[in-house]
Design a protein around this motif. Structure first.
Motif, PDB file in Angstrom:
ATOM      1  N   LEU A   1      43.844  39.032  42.961  1.00 43.17           N
ATOM      2  CA  LEU A   1      42.445  39.446  42.817  1.00 43.17           C
ATOM      3  C   LEU A   1      41.723  39.482  44.156  1.00 43.17           C
ATOM      4  N   ALA A   2      42.077  38.558  45.063  1.00 41.23           N
ATOM      5  CA  ALA A   2      41.454  38.557  46.383  1.00 41.23           C
ATOM      6  C   ALA A   2      41.802  39.827  47.147  1.00 41.23           C
ATOM      7  N   LEU A   3      43.068  40.252  47.074  1.00 42.05           N
ATOM      8  CA  LEU A   3      43.459  41.499  47.720  1.00 42.05           C
ATOM      9  C   LEU A   3      42.827  42.699  47.030  1.00 42.05           C
ATOM     10  N   ALA A   4      42.836  42.681  45.696  1.00 45.80           N
ATOM     11  CA  ALA A   4      42.318  43.819  44.944  1.00 45.80           C
ATOM     12  C   ALA A   4      40.824  44.004  45.178  1.00 45.80           C
ATOM     13  N   ARG A   5      40.084  42.910  45.439  1.00 45.66           N
ATOM     14  CA  ARG A   5      38.642  43.026  45.656  1.00 45.66           C
ATOM     15  C   ARG A   5      38.343  43.878  46.883  1.00 45.66           C
ATOM     16  N   LYS A   6      39.070  43.649  47.955  1.00 50.51           N
ATOM     17  CA  LYS A   6      38.846  44.436  49.183  1.00 50.51           C
ATOM     18  C   LYS A   6      39.163  45.909  48.940  1.00 50.51           C
ATOM     19  N   VAL A   7      40.262  46.157  48.235  1.00 51.04           N
ATOM     20  CA  VAL A   7      40.666  47.543  47.987  1.00 51.04           C
ATOM     21  C   VAL A   7      39.684  48.221  47.040  1.00 51.04           C
ATOM     22  N   ALA A   8      39.235  47.525  46.015  1.00 55.09           N
ATOM     23  CA  ALA A   8      38.304  48.115  45.049  1.00 55.09           C
ATOM     24  C   ALA A   8      36.997  48.503  45.718  1.00 55.09           C
ATOM     25  N   GLU A   9      36.472  47.633  46.566  1.00 55.84           N
ATOM     26  CA  GLU A   9      35.198  47.931  47.221  1.00 55.84           C
ATOM     27  C   GLU A   9      35.338  49.033  48.259  1.00 55.84           C
ATOM     28  N   ARG A  10      36.585  49.323  48.670  1.00 55.22           N
ATOM     29  CA  ARG A  10      36.826  50.407  49.618  1.00 55.22           C
ATOM     30  C   ARG A  10      37.088  51.738  48.925  1.00 55.22           C
ATOM     31  N   ASP A  11      37.833  51.717  47.799  1.00 57.97           N
ATOM     32  CA  ASP A  11      38.329  52.961  47.204  1.00 57.97           C
ATOM     33  C   ASP A  11      37.641  53.376  45.911  1.00 57.97           C
ATOM     34  N   LEU A  12      36.931  52.451  45.251  1.00 60.30           N
ATOM     35  CA  LEU A  12      36.342  52.775  43.954  1.00 60.30           C
ATOM     36  C   LEU A  12      34.823  52.842  44.047  1.00 60.30           C
ATOM     37  N   PRO A  13      34.177  53.631  43.172  1.00 62.27           N
ATOM     38  CA  PRO A  13      32.707  53.750  43.200  1.00 62.27           C
ATOM     39  C   PRO A  13      32.037  52.556  42.528  1.00 62.27           C
ATOM     40  N   VAL A  14      32.230  51.368  43.107  1.00 61.25           N
ATOM     41  CA  VAL A  14      31.669  50.150  42.519  1.00 61.25           C
ATOM     42  C   VAL A  14      30.381  49.783  43.239  1.00 61.25           C
ATOM     43  N   LYS A  15      29.558  48.992  42.580  1.00 54.05           N
ATOM     44  CA  LYS A  15      28.303  48.536  43.176  1.00 54.05           C
ATOM     45  C   LYS A  15      28.141  47.049  42.918  1.00 54.05           C
ATOM     46  N   GLY A  16      27.687  46.350  43.944  1.00 53.59           N
ATOM     47  CA  GLY A  16      27.452  44.930  43.791  1.00 53.59           C
ATOM     48  C   GLY A  16      28.728  44.112  43.818  1.00 53.59           C
ATOM     49  N   ALA A  17      28.554  42.796  43.742  1.00 54.53           N
ATOM     50  CA  ALA A  17      29.683  41.877  43.743  1.00 54.53           C
ATOM     51  C   ALA A  17      30.328  41.849  42.371  1.00 54.53           C
ATOM     52  N   PRO A  18      31.630  41.512  42.320  1.00 51.23           N
ATOM     53  CA  PRO A  18      32.296  41.454  41.018  1.00 51.23           C
ATOM     54  C   PRO A  18      31.964  40.178  40.272  1.00 51.23           C
ATOM     55  N   ALA A  19      32.171  40.228  38.972  1.00 51.73           N
ATOM     56  CA  ALA A  19      32.105  39.031  38.147  1.00 51.73           C
ATOM     57  C   ALA A  19      33.534  38.616  37.837  1.00 51.73           C
ATOM     58  N   THR A  20      33.853  37.355  38.081  1.00 54.27           N
ATOM     59  CA  THR A  20      35.206  36.859  37.842  1.00 54.27           C
ATOM     60  C   THR A  20      35.281  36.235  36.456  1.00 54.27           C
TER      61      THR A  20
END
Length: 953
Positions: A571-590
């Protein structure tokens, strides 16, 4: 003169009149031909896209005679229907002596038969953007046996085990091309794409093909040597079989193969099935032959009735104007001894001549356009046509309907022309006639009767009543159009010169304007009816479609299966990739998975019979009443809205098929306020405050008892392999039942996918539960595209296969596109109808325009007047058409509701939700954009130069 001679003379006069007025005749032919063209093209497309049995077999078997398949039943005898499905084991209590063993397919082939193998699997491959999952098949695509099933488009078939071919859909979505390389992840094997192929039966999904033995066998061998390597998940091997000679595989051969546990799809048996007396499976009484014939639905009957009415209304104004332009000629017929019957015959013959020309032209052009647009239609349909099928009887019937409706369109003008005095016909004077006071009254009565018939027919499920009532209501609106048009003149005083003249001209010449408005109304009513029905059914489908995550949210899941799983790192690796490649906004909820005792997922190879368990207990008083003994009786008493409310209530939401995020113990998750805000969409400060104070938030309050508390039942049991937790909890297994004070969320949050309770960490610690991060959820600004998902998958590939992305898929995404296409189509039809009818009106009023120019009006007045005339016709017709089109759509939806209610009473949990959704985008385009555009086009293209003319009379 005989009746036949009289009609022959009338047809000759009508034919010569049509040739003299070529422009007007062409418009009438076009108005009749357009609907005929559309129905002809639809008929040819339907039959061409509906493959014959032989064509379906070619798409499934290529040129092979049969397909032999291992149904994975351990080799025990089976029985099947001639079409292969359904099938079942002969002994229902056993599927063979060795359930895990594969059947030797080659041993059951007919003598002298040749075969090639095919084996399916799902694979993850690299693309230009990242990685993606796709279907991969081991099959010798260059073999002649697969022709018809797979066709080469470009390039060549694979020659070596390091080459593959891909279909066009995969190449388009992946960004690859012929000559590109792609790697199958897990196997680590790289292939070069040597060609593009297509599956005629499926043009939309992704497919890859490699030679037999090029991937699956080497992958299994490598996985056997390296225990850390994941084995391929491949299906059983099928055989495509070509028999010796031309006899094919008989039903006797199929029965022999069934005795050895092999399933067979035979071309010969499909085309010439055996009698049911020779089919063992049919003797059990569990098989029901498919029904034949087609039941006419309310939607089909209404569309046909409205289409015929539309043709009449589109062509009617042209015949009215044509009869008026030919009134001197018709007057001469009267002076030569012709009576009213002969005059009516001349006008009706015009409808016959032009109707025949329109029907023939529409049929020919419809056939030509279908041939020309065949690739585009096939792309939309997702499959190739077998052959262009022409059903001569149906095409002739369509042409005859066009001819008949052309004659019907000329009926009213013929009656009016027959009543016109000869003197007025010869002098060109129209006289002054008061509008009928009876027709509006009859129109109002027809509207009331039609609405009642349509609504009552819908409520009772009678298609005929719906279609007849809809047509009667629209005819009632038509009868009221002259009064509506007459009232437009009163609005003129509020506008400048040109629009004032256009409104007053429309009111003064109701006989010309009313048919024009009716034509536009008919064009719009059909589209509004189709758009409303389509939008409503799409809303119903979206309502019934289940999603694993809420709308506007993406979920990144980390795998917890196996001792090597490390979800926190993934999840730590995926967070960096998601915020780079996906149209997400704000911090994630775990979201943390929570469990009691040993985690069964973490020790999959151990004896898991003593693993812990965790459950959220629902009080018996809160069980769904529809699932109780009297559920059917209760459902029979509910309306559709009452049933929907009950099904979506906390008691019944997911009661029949419980939806949990992590399996049986997934009703409870551990999280903070971010989970409420991002995942559940809950903006409730009180809920966040309760969670911070250590009070769980209950999203489905059906799990709370009468005291407002929720019961959590846990089994704290540890297996020997769980050494760390076993050391911390050395005692015996114990069960606990805890009643927790909870914060109850509003009822609507019971629909949150997968979660019933959000528990704070402090409460989980107090209860002795274990938890760990399992997924991150993000709010998104838009739905991620396929390329963005591939980018993300490629970026997280370092985490292995333990990370996956889920997103909301409750909507197919075609609604808006479909509505836009319908709006554009209707706009084009409306523009055409407005332009044609306005052009006819302009020709009818040419003398008035000449007089206007003679008294000094500048040329631009001619342009603006024509533009506003077109806008008045289009705008009035669009508004009336919108109202008229909604009626049949609502009535047909009521028939759907009647059917849904009947099904609901048999299956109480099935949805009876049949919404009625108005297509506001389509209505907006038609009501605003189309009249303005029609007016502008008319103003631009009309001739403004003064033409000297002598006014007669």
């Amino acid at each position: 003169m005989s009746a036949l001679s009289g009609w022959r003379a009338a047809i000759r006069i009508a034919r010569r009149d049509a040739l003299r007025a070529k422009g007007r005749s062409a418009l009438v032919v076009a108005m009749i031909a357009l609907p005929v063209l559309g129905v002809t093209a639809a008929d040819i497309t339907y039959h061409s896209a509906s493959l014959t049995t032989a064509e379906k077999l070619s798409a499934e078997l290529g040129s092979a005679d049969a397909l032999f398949r291992d149904p994975s039943m351990g080799g025990g005898p089976i029985e099947q229907m001639p079409e292969m499905d359904p099938y079942q084991p002969v002994d229902q209590d056993s599927t063979g002596t060795k359930p895990d063993s594969a059947v030797d397919l080659a041993a059951v082939l007919p003598p002298g038969a040749k075969s090639i193998t095919q084996q399916y699997m799902n694979a993850t491959v690299t693309t230009k953007y990242g990685i993606k999952n796709t279907a991969l098949t081991e099959l010798k695509t260059a073999d002649p046996l697969v022709r018809g099933m797979i066709e080469l488009v470009n390039g060549r078939f694979p020659k070596t085990d390091s080459e593959m071919v891909a279909n066009e859909a995969f190449l388009k979505s992946s960004g690859l091309h012929i000559g590109s390389q792609t790697t199958v992840r897990g196997a680590g094997r790289t292939f070069t794409i040597t060609g593009s192929v297509e599956l005629p039966a499926d043009l939309k999904h992704d497919y890859l093909y490699v030679n037999p033995g090029a991937l699956i066998a080497p992958w299994k061998q490598a996985a056997a040597k390296d225990r850390t390597m994941e084995e391929p998940q491949a299906g059983t091997v099928d055989l495509l079989v070509k028999t010796a000679g031309s006899t094919g595989v008989s039903w006797k051969d199929v029965l022999a193969a069934n005795k050895k546990g092999v399933l067979v799809e035979s071309r010969r048996v499909f085309l010439d099935p055996p009698p049911l007396s020779e089919v063992p499976m049919a003797s059990h009484g569990s098989y029901q032959a498919p029904g034949k014939g087609m039941k006419v639905t309310a939607a089909l009957a209404t569309v046909v009735a409205m289409a015929m009415l539309e043709i009449v209304l589109l062509a009617g104004p042209a015949f009215a104007v044509g009869a008026r332009r030919s009134r001197r000629q018709l007057g001469l017929v009267g002076t030569c001894g012709g009576n009213r019957r002969h005059i009516r015959a001349v006008v009706l013959s015009g409808g016959l001549v032009l109707g025949a020309a329109g029907a023939v032209a529409g049929t020919i052009v419809g056939l030509g356009l279908t041939y020309l647009l065949r690739p585009l239609i096939e792309s939309w349909a997702g499959q190739r046509f077998g052959t262009i099928e022409l059903h001569s009887g149906e095409l002739l019937g369509i042409a005859v309907i066009g001819l008949v409706t052309g004659v019907l369109a000329a009926l009213a003008p013929a009656i009016v022309a027959g009543r016109q005095p000869i003197l007025e016909s010869l002098t060109g004077r129209r006289g002054v006639r008061r509008s009928s006071r009876v027709m509006p009254v009859l129109g109002l009565i027809a509207i009331g009767v039609g609405l009642c018939m349509a609504v009552l027919g819908g409520l009772s499920g009678r298609a005929t009543s719906v279609s007849v009532g809809s047509v009667i209501a629209e005819l009632g609106v038509l009868a009221c159009i002259p009064v509506i048009v007459g009232s437009l003149g009163k609005l003129g005083r509020f506008f400048p010169l040109s629009p004032r003249l256009a409104l007053r001209d429309a009111a003064r010449n109701r006989g010309r304007t009313a048919p024009a408005v009716a034509a536009v109304m008919a064009a719009v009513a059909g589209t509004i009816a189709i758009s409303t029905y389509t939008a409503s059914t799409q809303a119903e489908q979206d309502y019934g479609r289940h999603s694993s995550v809420p709308k506007g949210v993406v979920s990144i899941n980390a795998d917890t299966y196996g001792e090597r799983a490390d979800p926190a790192r993934a999840l730590a690796l995926a967070r960096k990739v998601a915020e780079r490649d996906l149209p997400v906004k704000g911090a994630p909820a775990t979201i943390n998975r929570v469990w009691a005792g040993s985690d069964c997922n973490h020790f999959p190879d151990a004896d898991t019979s003593n693993c812990g368990a965790l459950d959220l207990v629902r009080p018996a008083a809160n069980n769904c009443p529809l699932l109780a003994a009297g559920g059917k009786t209760l459902a029979a008493k509910l309306s559709a809205d009452e049933h929907k409310k009950l099904v979506n209530s906390p008691k019944c939401k997911d009661a029949e098929y419980p939806d949990t995020m992590f399996g049986n113990d997934g009703e409870i998750v551990v999280g903070d306020a971010a989970v409420l805000r991002v995942y559940a969409g809950m903006k409730d400060p009180a809920a966040e405050k309760a969670l911070a104070a250590g009070v769980p938030v209950l999203l489905n309050n059906a799990y709370a008892d009468a005291d407002g508390k929720a019961t959590v039942k846990a089994l704290h049991s540890y297996i020997a392999e769980d050494k760390q937790n076993r050391k911390l909890h050395p005692g015996k297994a114990r069960s606990t039942v805890t009643r927790l004070a909870v914060y109850k969320a509003a009822d609507r949050y019971a629909a949150t996918p997968g979660i019933r309770m959000v528990m704070p960490q402090a409460t989980a610690d107090r209860l002795g539960l274990h938890y760990g991060p399992t997924l991150n959820v993000y709010a998104t600004t838009q739905t991620p595209t396929d390329a963005q998902v591939q980018h993300f998958n490629g970026g997280v590939s370092q985490a292995g296969n333990g990370v996956s992305l889920q997103q909301n898929d409750t909507s197919s995404g075609t609604t808006d596109i479909t509505m836009l296409i319908l709006a554009l189509f209707s706009g084009v039809v409306t523009l055409g109808a407005a332009a044609i009818t306005t052009g006819l009106a302009k020709a009818d009023a040419e003398a008035d325009l000449t007089t206007l120019s003679a008294i000094g009006a500048p040329p631009r007045v001619r342009r603006t007047l024509s533009g506003f005339q077109c806008a008045v016709v289009a705008g009035t017709g669009v508004l009336l058409g919108t109202a008229a089109g909604v009626v049949p759509a609502i009535a047909v939806r009521l028939t759907d509701m009647h059917r849904a209610l009947a099904n609901m009473r048999l299956h109480p949990m099935d949805s009876a939700y049949t919404p009625i959704v108005l297509p506001w985008q389509t209505i907006g385009i038609l009501a605003l954009a189309v009249p303005v555009l029609a007016g502008l086009l008319a103003g631009v293209f009309v001739r403004s130069r003064l033409v000297l003319a002598r006014r007669a009379g």
